[in-house]
Design a protein around this motif. Structure first.
Motif, PDB file in Angstrom:
ATOM      1  N   GLU A 192     -14.542  -3.349   0.780  1.00  0.00           N
ATOM      2  CA  GLU A 192     -14.085  -3.206   2.160  1.00  0.00           C
ATOM      3  C   GLU A 192     -14.726  -4.218   3.098  1.00  0.00           C
ATOM      4  O   GLU A 192     -14.055  -4.824   3.942  1.00  0.00           O
ATOM      5  N   LEU A 220     -10.343  -2.421   7.412  1.00  0.00           N
ATOM      6  CA  LEU A 220     -10.682  -1.220   6.652  1.00  0.00           C
ATOM      7  C   LEU A 220     -11.850  -0.448   7.248  1.00  0.00           C
ATOM      8  O   LEU A 220     -11.851   0.782   7.243  1.00  0.00           O
ATOM      9  N   THR A 239      -6.582   1.057   8.582  1.00  0.00           N
ATOM     10  CA  THR A 239      -5.972   1.751   7.443  1.00  0.00           C
ATOM     11  C   THR A 239      -6.739   3.010   7.054  1.00  0.00           C
ATOM     12  O   THR A 239      -6.146   4.084   6.870  1.00  0.00           O
ATOM     13  N   ASN A 240      -8.056   2.901   6.907  1.00  0.00           N
ATOM     14  CA  ASN A 240      -8.843   4.052   6.469  1.00  0.00           C
ATOM     15  C   ASN A 240      -8.814   5.182   7.489  1.00  0.00           C
ATOM     16  O   ASN A 240      -8.701   6.359   7.133  1.00  0.00           O
TER      17      ASN A 240
END
Length: 330
Positions: A192, A220, A239-240
């Motif tokens: 990440e 991320l 996204t996370n």
């Protein structure tokens, strides 16, 4: 000066040089046969016509030489002209194959305008491209990736550029200067932290090459969001964080993940989007505008004021002209 012209001609593409040679041979032999057999070939144009037909090995037989000198001239034309014409068509075929291979292998430069650039090949970028192809059949898309060996899409609508997106030469081949948007996805082959550093590096290269392009970046780790914005990202996709919010909603309200995905899917029907305010709604309350929009089958759920997003405000919340309305629409 003649030497300079000669060297310039040498730099011309082989197809152009062969084509000029063919024209020269045809005109020369057409003029020659006219003077060798003026009765059979009363005009220079008739001679040129015979040279074209003979060179192309068609042989209509409407005009032909009858003297020994004329037939010897015809033999030389067949031996020289037919070979040059064959070489010309072979060069065209080879050039076409080279262009096709370049497009497939990602070495060909994109020359279109108002296209969308997607950086990185992964499941997310594939879904983005697939959805956009369904939404707009005419929208050109350029995919940049340095891990693929060939274009994953057979359609000419998706142009593949092989290379690192942080390199100016790759961005130049992708036609960044004339693109509308660029989406930078996180590298799935890195952890990440490294993936975010790579995305921000690409973002810096993109903004340095074309500062005004609208750039969406996938990040991320939450702590790298601020760095992406400092680097010039117009929009950051966390996204996370988004995935974790969907997970917690699914735990609290079973089946919520399917509902959220449907609302975000532009192909399957209703979806979230922003619509601009109009002058006739200026100063009106949230409840009033919501009533107007229901007649258009649009459900008003909030608004965006500057950098702040307000969801489900009070009924008497006043809407300004500068606001953007968040609606669920088809």
């Amino acid at each position: 000066m003649l030497q300079n012209v000669y060297f310039r001609i040498l730099r011309w593409p082989i197809i152009i040089k062969l084509l000029l040679l063919i024209f020269g041979l045809i005109i020369s032999f057409g003029i020659a046969i006219h003077y060798v057999e003026p009765k059979q070939f009363p005009t220079i144009f008739t001679g040129i016509w015979w040279a074209v037909i003979t060179t192309a090995t068609v042989g209509y037989g409407d005009v032909y030489p009858i003297t020994v000198k004329g037939r010897i001239l015809g033999i030389f034309l067949v031996l020289t002209g037919a070979g040059v014409v064959s070489a010309y068509f072979a060069s065209i075929a080879a050039s076409t194959i080279r262009i096709q291979n370049a497009a497939v292998k990602g070495t060909k430069m994109f020359t279109g305008r108002n296209h969308i650039i997607v950086v990185g090949w992964n499941g997310r970028s594939k879904n983005v491209i697939d959805q956009w192809l369904d939404l707009d059949k005419n929208q050109a898309i350029v995919l940049i990736d340095d891990t693929l060996d060939r274009n994953p899409y057979p359609t000419h609508q998706v142009h593949f550029v092989k290379g690192k997106a942080s390199v100016d030469e790759t961005l130049y081949r992708a036609g960044l200067k004339s693109a509308k948007y660029i989406l930078i996805t996180a590298d799935q082959n890195e952890n990440e932290s490294h993936a975010d550093m790579g995305s921000i590096l690409i973002l810096l290269a993109v903004k340095g090459f074309h500062p005004d392009i609208y750039c969406v970046v996938e990040i991320l780790m939450n702590e790298n969001v601020i760095n992406a914005k400092r680097a010039g990202a117009d929009e950051v996709i966390q996204t996370n964080a988004q995935s974790s919010y969907i997970m917690i909603n699914s735990l609290l309200s079973h089946g919520m993940s399917d509902t959220i995905l449907m609302m975000l899917d532009h192909i399957k029907g209703n979806h979230l989007k922003y619509i601009p305010m109009t002058e006739r709604w200026n100063g009106k309350y949230f409840e009033e505008i919501s009533t107007y929009l229901k007649e258009e089958r649009k459900l008003l759920i909030g608004l965006k004021r500057g950098d702040q997003t307000i969801i489900n405000p009070p009924s008497h919340f006043q809407i300004l002209t500068s606001d953007q309305l968040l609606v669920i629409a088809n």
